[in-house]
Design an enzyme around this catalytic site. Structure first.
Site, PDB file in Angstrom:
ATOM      1  N   HIS A 303       0.860  -1.191   0.000  1.00 32.82           N
ATOM      2  CA  HIS A 303       0.000   0.000   0.000  1.00 32.82           C
ATOM      3  C   HIS A 303       0.888   1.229   0.000  1.00 32.82           C
ATOM      4  CE1 HIS A 303      -3.162   2.797   1.188  1.00 32.82           C
ATOM      5  NE2 HIS A 303      -3.988   1.887   0.736  1.00 32.82           N
ATOM      6  N   ASP A 361      -7.940  -5.557   0.153  1.00 34.01           N
ATOM      7  CA  ASP A 361      -8.423  -6.332  -0.986  1.00 34.01           C
ATOM      8  C   ASP A 361      -8.031  -7.800  -0.928  1.00 34.01           C
ATOM      9  OD1 ASP A 361      -9.710  -4.241  -2.215  1.00 34.01           O
ATOM     10  OD2 ASP A 361      -7.832  -3.483  -3.028  1.00 34.01           O
TER      11      ASP A 361
HETATM   12  N1  CMC Z   1       4.147  -7.560  -4.868  1.00 30.65           N
HETATM   13  C1  CMC Z   1       5.472  -7.532  -5.043  1.00 30.65           C
HETATM   14  N2  CMC Z   1       6.259  -6.446  -4.902  1.00 30.65           N
HETATM   15  C2  CMC Z   1       5.635  -5.303  -4.565  1.00 30.65           C
HETATM   16  C3  CMC Z   1       4.247  -5.231  -4.358  1.00 30.65           C
HETATM   17  C4  CMC Z   1       3.493  -6.412  -4.515  1.00 30.65           C
HETATM   18  N3  CMC Z   1       2.178  -6.395  -4.335  1.00 30.65           N
HETATM   19  N4  CMC Z   1       3.887  -3.964  -4.039  1.00 30.65           N
HETATM   20  C5  CMC Z   1       5.034  -3.241  -4.044  1.00 30.65           C
HETATM   21  N5  CMC Z   1       6.089  -4.061  -4.349  1.00 30.65           N
HETATM   22  C6  CMC Z   1       7.508  -3.638  -4.402  1.00 30.65           C
HETATM   23  C7  CMC Z   1       7.770  -2.810  -5.637  1.00 30.65           C
HETATM   24  O1  CMC Z   1       8.197  -3.627  -6.717  1.00 30.65           O
HETATM   25  C8  CMC Z   1       8.838  -1.871  -5.150  1.00 30.65           C
HETATM   26  O2  CMC Z   1      10.060  -2.558  -5.167  1.00 30.65           O
HETATM   27  P1  CMC Z   1      11.456  -1.758  -5.464  1.00 30.65           P
HETATM   28  O3  CMC Z   1      11.589  -0.741  -4.362  1.00 30.65           O
HETATM   29  O4  CMC Z   1      12.483  -2.825  -5.424  1.00 30.65           O
HETATM   30  O5  CMC Z   1      11.265  -1.137  -6.810  1.00 30.65           O
HETATM   31  C9  CMC Z   1       8.479  -1.614  -3.693  1.00 30.65           C
HETATM   32  O6  CMC Z   1       7.726  -2.779  -3.277  1.00 30.65           O
HETATM   33  C10 CMC Z   1       7.640  -0.359  -3.467  1.00 30.65           C
HETATM   34  O7  CMC Z   1       6.495  -0.435  -4.310  1.00 30.65           O
HETATM   35  P2  CMC Z   1       5.874   0.783  -5.132  1.00 30.65           P
HETATM   36  O8  CMC Z   1       5.180   0.259  -6.347  1.00 30.65           O
HETATM   37  O9  CMC Z   1       6.931   1.829  -5.319  1.00 30.65           O
HETATM   38  O10 CMC Z   1       4.835   1.311  -4.092  1.00 30.65           O
HETATM   39  P3  CMC Z   1       3.591   2.228  -4.430  1.00 30.65           P
HETATM   40  O11 CMC Z   1       3.288   2.950  -3.173  1.00 30.65           O
HETATM   41  O12 CMC Z   1       3.855   3.044  -5.648  1.00 30.65           O
HETATM   42  O13 CMC Z   1       2.434   1.194  -4.791  1.00 30.65           O
HETATM   43  C11 CMC Z   1       0.604  -0.306  -4.631  1.00 30.65           C
HETATM   44  C12 CMC Z   1       1.449   0.770  -3.925  1.00 30.65           C
HETATM   45  C13 CMC Z   1      -0.652  -0.613  -3.776  1.00 30.65           C
HETATM   46  C14 CMC Z   1       0.110   0.217  -6.008  1.00 30.65           C
HETATM   47  C15 CMC Z   1       1.479  -1.580  -4.820  1.00 30.65           C
HETATM   48  O14 CMC Z   1       1.888  -2.075  -3.562  1.00 30.65           O
HETATM   49  C16 CMC Z   1       0.752  -2.670  -5.612  1.00 30.65           C
HETATM   50  O15 CMC Z   1       0.781  -2.651  -6.845  1.00 30.65           O
HETATM   51  N6  CMC Z   1       0.067  -3.643  -4.904  1.00 30.65           N
HETATM   52  C17 CMC Z   1      -0.733  -4.629  -5.570  1.00 30.65           C
HETATM   53  C18 CMC Z   1      -2.085  -4.018  -5.958  1.00 30.65           C
HETATM   54  C19 CMC Z   1      -2.998  -3.825  -4.770  1.00 30.65           C
HETATM   55  O16 CMC Z   1      -3.171  -4.736  -3.949  1.00 30.65           O
HETATM   56  N7  CMC Z   1      -3.664  -2.646  -4.702  1.00 30.65           N
HETATM   57  C20 CMC Z   1      -4.663  -2.344  -3.665  1.00 30.65           C
HETATM   58  C21 CMC Z   1      -4.296  -1.193  -2.790  1.00 30.65           C
HETATM   59  S1  CMC Z   1      -5.365  -1.112  -1.351  1.00 30.65           S
HETATM   60  C22 CMC Z   1      -6.918  -0.721  -1.955  1.00 30.65           C
HETATM   61  C23 CMC Z   1      -6.997   0.639  -2.583  1.00 30.65           C
HETATM   62  O17 CMC Z   1      -6.594   1.625  -1.940  1.00 30.65           O
HETATM   63  O18 CMC Z   1      -7.501   0.743  -3.687  1.00 30.65           O
END
Ligand code: CMC
Length: 426
Positions: A303, A361
């Site tokens: 998140h 989720d």
């Molecule tokens: N699985 C594997 N690696 C992950 C995941 C994951 N679900 N989420 C983040 N990472 C890694 C990412 O690759 C990155 O690694 P590095 O620093 O080596 O590049 C690191 O963790 C930080 O991730 P980020 O993408 O920079 O973080 P963000 O804040 O931009 O993204 C997120 C947050 C929710 C979009 C992301 O965690 C994700 O895609 N999760 C899966 C989708 C999901 O479950 N979304 C629902 C969110 S809660 C409900 C809502 O609010 O809608």
């Protein structure tokens, strides 16, 4: 307090604003005027876009408050409409206020009869989120008398209409997708029972709402009701900042919510659990999630704000067990996969170091599936519940005297000025 900023040879003092709780912010509104520079923050990771009194999140501690009340207490003691009242008005209702609010919402549950014809224009296999986005936007064409945003009464009527009609539209989107007749709202039922009936009743049979399932779904709605300045809420605020009509603004929020990184994640999480299929395949998927060259991510994990267990996920997990127990689903292989996946991910260095915890989720899909909803409806249910949050945030923005049109700036990296070349000389 102020922040002293030095840019090249220019030093400026920027005021620091204190919130009630949470980090303070540097007010950089005059930065460009005084230094000729903008700040650059794609994804808004260090930027507050507004002041708000509605929802507070402490992502490190895993705390979520609506108007100061912890989500755990609201999920246990409130019903969804009580939560809606709290988000909209700022205080919990008295018994009389609650009765009046329930009555006012209930009176608006029907949609204009011509909306039925609007629905007929969609292909049968249209995704219910596509239908919901369009039908919420279409409300602006049906309820002209509540689109003058400068009139507080019209603003409140539009708000009531949206909270009341969104379950009707969501159920219609579902019924249409499976070819069953629309079911009119039944105003003797509570908000969530009425929604369940509109989704699952058919004209040829009696439908009895299961109170345990209704309470669980009501709680799921409470958990999703607001989440401060997330992508869809910021979309609603940005759309509303131009003075656009409220129904169109909420439709913009629905469209944004649909993305798999946001509200679409519940659908994606369940699909992922189905794809994994059995506990013995989990290590393969954990490996893929950690592989930088593989775009696969564990859906339902991670998140932007929570760097701890999402407090909503804890309540959701409990609700999942309650619903499966009530419906007599003893051995759900998806639940086995989910619990084992959670256990492994929470002890795996990659997930621990990056503070990737299950989010709301992760478990909601299993619960909604057990209730009888197809995956394509999951994000629709999220949109239904989030509508009140979008409206409360939209109203707060419109009623803020310092509100201006939202207009981010950019770092231009395109071509410098150049002259046109005639087509035969290119
Ligand atoms: N699985 C594997 N690696 C992950 C995941 C994951 N679900 N989420 C983040 N990472 C890694 C990412 O690759 C990155 O690694 P590095 O620093 O080596 O590049 C690191 O963790 C930080 O991730 P980020 O993408 O920079 O973080 P963000 O804040 O931009 O993204 C997120 C947050 C929710 C979009 C992301 O965690 C994700 O895609 N999760 C899966 C989708 C999901 O479950 N979304 C629902 C969110 S809660 C409900 C809502 O609010 O809608």
């Amino acid at each position: 307090m102020s922040a002293h900023i030095t840019v090249a040879n220019t030093s400026v003092d920027m005021p620091v604003k204190e919130g009630t709780i949470g980090p303070s912010v540097i007010d950089i509104g005059k930065l460009y005027g005084q230094t000729g520079m903008f700040t650059y923050d794609p994804g808004f990771t260090s930027t507050a876009s507004c002041e708000s009194k509605i929802t507070y999140i402490d992502g490190d501690e895993g705390i979520l408050l609506y108007r100061g009340y912890p989500i755990e207490q609201l999920a246990e003691h409130c019903d969804f409409l009580e939560t809606c009242y709290l988000l909209l008005y700022g205080e919990l209702p008295t018994a009389a206020q609650k009765t009046d609010f329930d009555y006012r919402i209930t009176r608006h549950t029907m949609v204009h009869e011509q909306m039925m014809r609007f629905f007929q224009g969609f292909r049968r296999d249209a995704h219910p989120m596509a239908v919901l986005t369009a039908s919420v936007g279409a409300l602006s064409a049906f309820y002209h008398d509540s689109t003058d945003i400068s009139d507080p009464t019209q603003r409140m009527i539009a708000s009531m209409r949206m909270i009341a009609k969104i379950p009707t539209l969501a159920a219609m989107a579902y019924k249409y997708s499976i070819g069953q007749p629309f079911v009119y709202p039944m105003n003797s039922l509570d908000y969530t029972s009425n929604f369940l009936r509109m989704c699952f009743a058919v004209p040829c049979e009696e439908y009895k709402v299961n109170p345990i399932v209704a309470r669980a779904l009501d709680r799921i709605f409470i958990l999703h009701a607001d989440h401060e300045q997330n992508a869809s809420t910021s979309t609603v605020r940005l759309a509303g900042s131009s003075g656009a009509n409220p129904f169109a603004c909420i439709a913009a929020g629905v469209a944004c919510l649909w993305g798999p990184a946001h509200g679409g994640a519940n659908e994606a999480a369940l699909k992922m659990l189905q794809e994994i299929g059995s506990v013995d395949r989990i290590p393969e998927y954990i490996k893929r999630a950690k592989d930088k060259n593989d775009p696969f991510r564990l859906m339902g994990f991670g998140h932007r704000v929570y760097k701890n267990y999402d407090p909503r996920a804890k309540i959701m997990q409990k609700t999942t067990h309650e619903v499966l127990g009530e419906l007599g689903i003893k051995d759900d292989p998806l639940l086995d996969v989910a619990m084992e996946l959670e256990r492994i991910a929470l002890s795996d260095d990659y997930f621990v170091e990056k503070k990737l915890y299950p989010n709301i989720d992760f478990y909601s899909g299993i619960t909604l599936k057990a209730m009888g909803f197809p995956t394509s409806m999951f994000t629709v249910l999220f949109a239904l519940a989030r509508t009140v949050g979008w409206i409360a945030q939209w109203k707060e923005m419109i009623e803020d005297p310092s509100q201006r049109i939202g207009r981010p700036r950019q770092l231009y990296i395109g071509e410098r000025k150049r002259d046109y070349i005639a087509v035969n000389q290119r």
